[in-house]
Design a protein around this motif. Sequence first.
Motif, PDB file in Angstrom:
ATOM      1  N   SER A   1      11.822 -21.918 -26.174  1.00 42.92           N
ATOM      2  CA  SER A   1      11.224 -23.137 -25.561  1.00 42.92           C
ATOM      3  C   SER A   1      10.717 -24.152 -26.717  1.00 42.92           C
ATOM      4  O   SER A   1      10.865 -23.610 -27.894  1.00 42.92           O
ATOM      5  N   THR A   2      10.462 -25.052 -26.558  1.00 42.95           N
ATOM      6  CA  THR A   2       9.919 -26.113 -27.509  1.00 42.95           C
ATOM      7  C   THR A   2       8.883 -25.511 -28.303  1.00 42.95           C
ATOM      8  O   THR A   2       8.579 -25.659 -29.371  1.00 42.95           O
ATOM      9  N   ASP A   3       7.876 -24.986 -27.471  1.00 41.44           N
ATOM     10  CA  ASP A   3       6.379 -24.295 -27.959  1.00 41.44           C
ATOM     11  C   ASP A   3       6.747 -23.134 -28.963  1.00 41.44           C
ATOM     12  O   ASP A   3       6.069 -23.134 -29.997  1.00 41.44           O
ATOM     13  N   GLU A   4       7.781 -22.171 -28.274  1.00 42.58           N
ATOM     14  CA  GLU A   4       8.245 -21.158 -29.251  1.00 42.58           C
ATOM     15  C   GLU A   4       8.671 -21.612 -30.477  1.00 42.58           C
ATOM     16  O   GLU A   4       8.657 -21.146 -31.526  1.00 42.58           O
ATOM     17  N   ILE A   5       9.666 -22.732 -30.573  1.00 41.18           N
ATOM     18  CA  ILE A   5      10.250 -23.003 -31.954  1.00 41.18           C
ATOM     19  C   ILE A   5       9.274 -23.741 -32.719  1.00 41.18           C
ATOM     20  O   ILE A   5       9.175 -23.567 -33.884  1.00 41.18           O
ATOM     21  N   ALA A   6       8.297 -24.528 -32.162  1.00 40.25           N
ATOM     22  CA  ALA A   6       7.300 -24.976 -33.002  1.00 40.25           C
ATOM     23  C   ALA A   6       6.418 -24.098 -33.519  1.00 40.25           C
ATOM     24  O   ALA A   6       6.195 -24.161 -34.834  1.00 40.25           O
ATOM     25  N   ARG A   7       5.925 -23.012 -32.990  1.00 39.77           N
ATOM     26  CA  ARG A   7       5.330 -21.742 -33.499  1.00 39.77           C
ATOM     27  C   ARG A   7       6.136 -21.154 -34.453  1.00 39.77           C
ATOM     28  O   ARG A   7       5.853 -20.700 -35.599  1.00 39.77           O
ATOM     29  N   ARG A   8       7.550 -20.856 -34.142  1.00 38.29           N
ATOM     30  CA  ARG A   8       8.148 -20.141 -35.009  1.00 38.29           C
ATOM     31  C   ARG A   8       8.521 -20.866 -36.427  1.00 38.29           C
ATOM     32  O   ARG A   8       8.552 -20.477 -37.529  1.00 38.29           O
ATOM     33  N   LEU A   9       8.572 -22.499 -36.514  1.00 34.42           N
ATOM     34  CA  LEU A   9       8.786 -23.153 -37.556  1.00 34.42           C
ATOM     35  C   LEU A   9       7.379 -23.419 -38.309  1.00 34.42           C
ATOM     36  O   LEU A   9       7.805 -24.107 -39.314  1.00 34.42           O
ATOM     37  N   GLY A  10       6.391 -23.352 -37.526  1.00 35.52           N
ATOM     38  CA  GLY A  10       5.117 -23.820 -38.221  1.00 35.52           C
ATOM     39  C   GLY A  10       5.198 -25.300 -38.200  1.00 35.52           C
ATOM     40  O   GLY A  10       4.441 -25.982 -39.133  1.00 35.52           O
ATOM     41  N   VAL A  11       5.648 -26.072 -37.113  1.00 33.73           N
ATOM     42  CA  VAL A  11       5.446 -27.500 -37.168  1.00 33.73           C
ATOM     43  C   VAL A  11       4.920 -27.745 -35.687  1.00 33.73           C
ATOM     44  O   VAL A  11       4.877 -26.813 -34.674  1.00 33.73           O
ATOM     45  N   SER A  12       4.618 -28.933 -35.326  1.00 31.87           N
ATOM     46  CA  SER A  12       4.186 -29.327 -34.020  1.00 31.87           C
ATOM     47  C   SER A  12       5.088 -29.607 -32.869  1.00 31.87           C
ATOM     48  O   SER A  12       6.584 -29.779 -33.576  1.00 31.87           O
ATOM     49  N   THR A  13       5.081 -29.547 -31.649  1.00 32.51           N
ATOM     50  CA  THR A  13       6.156 -29.817 -30.914  1.00 32.51           C
ATOM     51  C   THR A  13       6.606 -31.099 -30.907  1.00 32.51           C
ATOM     52  O   THR A  13       7.732 -31.460 -30.368  1.00 32.51           O
ATOM     53  N   ASP A  14       5.848 -32.162 -31.367  1.00 37.87           N
ATOM     54  CA  ASP A  14       6.328 -33.371 -31.651  1.00 37.87           C
ATOM     55  C   ASP A  14       7.506 -33.374 -32.687  1.00 37.87           C
ATOM     56  O   ASP A  14       8.565 -34.199 -32.619  1.00 37.87           O
ATOM     57  N   SER A  15       7.208 -32.589 -33.926  1.00 42.49           N
ATOM     58  CA  SER A  15       8.265 -32.450 -34.641  1.00 42.49           C
ATOM     59  C   SER A  15       9.424 -31.786 -34.528  1.00 42.49           C
ATOM     60  O   SER A  15      10.638 -32.444 -34.509  1.00 42.49           O
ATOM     61  N   VAL A  16       9.534 -30.814 -33.418  1.00 42.44           N
ATOM     62  CA  VAL A  16      10.660 -30.478 -32.851  1.00 42.44           C
ATOM     63  C   VAL A  16      11.470 -31.301 -31.996  1.00 42.44           C
ATOM     64  O   VAL A  16      12.636 -31.433 -32.022  1.00 42.44           O
ATOM     65  N   SER A  17      10.689 -32.003 -31.219  1.00 44.67           N
ATOM     66  CA  SER A  17      11.294 -33.092 -30.286  1.00 44.67           C
ATOM     67  C   SER A  17      12.026 -34.306 -31.310  1.00 44.67           C
ATOM     68  O   SER A  17      13.248 -34.541 -30.802  1.00 44.67           O
ATOM     69  N   THR A  18      11.329 -34.564 -32.532  1.00 41.48           N
ATOM     70  CA  THR A  18      11.797 -35.457 -33.294  1.00 41.48           C
ATOM     71  C   THR A  18      13.065 -35.088 -33.870  1.00 41.48           C
ATOM     72  O   THR A  18      14.001 -35.568 -33.944  1.00 41.48           O
ATOM     73  N   TYR A  19      13.317 -33.568 -34.354  1.00 46.94           N
ATOM     74  CA  TYR A  19      14.431 -32.959 -35.001  1.00 46.94           C
ATOM     75  C   TYR A  19      15.445 -33.014 -33.981  1.00 46.94           C
ATOM     76  O   TYR A  19      16.608 -33.224 -34.447  1.00 46.94           O
ATOM     77  N   LEU A  20      15.364 -32.766 -32.687  1.00 42.86           N
ATOM     78  CA  LEU A  20      16.244 -32.575 -31.761  1.00 42.86           C
ATOM     79  C   LEU A  20      16.949 -34.091 -31.550  1.00 42.86           C
ATOM     80  O   LEU A  20      17.942 -34.213 -31.485  1.00 42.86           O
ATOM     81  N   ARG A  21      16.028 -35.012 -31.427  1.00 41.20           N
ATOM     82  CA  ARG A  21      16.355 -36.447 -31.230  1.00 41.20           C
ATOM     83  C   ARG A  21      17.257 -36.735 -32.338  1.00 41.20           C
ATOM     84  O   ARG A  21      18.398 -37.695 -32.261  1.00 41.20           O
ATOM     85  N   ARG A  22      16.784 -36.700 -33.488  1.00 37.89           N
ATOM     86  CA  ARG A  22      17.521 -37.415 -34.866  1.00 37.89           C
ATOM     87  C   ARG A  22      18.668 -36.345 -34.928  1.00 37.89           C
ATOM     88  O   ARG A  22      19.848 -37.080 -35.283  1.00 37.89           O
ATOM     89  N   ALA A  23      18.808 -35.217 -34.663  1.00 40.13           N
ATOM     90  CA  ALA A  23      20.245 -34.269 -34.721  1.00 40.13           C
ATOM     91  C   ALA A  23      21.055 -34.965 -33.742  1.00 40.13           C
ATOM     92  O   ALA A  23      22.495 -35.188 -33.758  1.00 40.13           O
ATOM     93  N   GLY A  24      20.777 -35.444 -32.553  1.00 37.13           N
ATOM     94  CA  GLY A  24      21.508 -36.078 -31.355  1.00 37.13           C
ATOM     95  C   GLY A  24      21.993 -37.185 -31.793  1.00 37.13           C
ATOM     96  O   GLY A  24      22.988 -37.684 -31.701  1.00 37.13           O
ATOM     97  N   GLN A  25      21.189 -38.108 -32.527  1.00 37.92           N
ATOM     98  CA  GLN A  25      21.600 -39.560 -33.038  1.00 37.92           C
ATOM     99  C   GLN A  25      22.739 -39.179 -34.200  1.00 37.92           C
ATOM    100  O   GLN A  25      23.851 -39.877 -33.980  1.00 37.92           O
ATOM    101  N   LYS A  26      22.576 -38.288 -34.900  1.00 40.83           N
ATOM    102  CA  LYS A  26      23.713 -38.007 -35.985  1.00 40.83           C
ATOM    103  C   LYS A  26      24.961 -37.271 -35.213  1.00 40.83           C
ATOM    104  O   LYS A  26      26.020 -37.762 -35.837  1.00 40.83           O
TER     105      LYS A  26
END
Length: 85
Positions: A41-66
């Motif tokens: 989940s987004t929360d699990e990814i954020a904890r695992r990577l040590g970033v906020s859930t907003d950062s996870v969403s941003t990474y996903l959105r930017r990957a989608g753009q690319k």
Amino acid sequence: MHDAEGAHRIVEDKPIGRAGALTVLNRQKLSVLRLYDRGFSTDEIARRLGVSTDSVSTYLRRAGQKLGASGRVEILRKGKAYDLL
């Protein structure tokens, strides 16, 4: 659609395609895509990577753009099509 060599250029920080439409997916973006693909989940990814859930969403959105995709399902589908996951 690009071949495997082209997909790997995405990861290697080199532009791809005639117009360079697909550019790089950095380590964070690839990590997020791979973790979503594994069912985290987004929360699990954020904890695992040590970033906020907003950062996870941003990474996903930017990957989608690319990748020229929107929405998690389409982004993951394109990531698989490019042999990134």
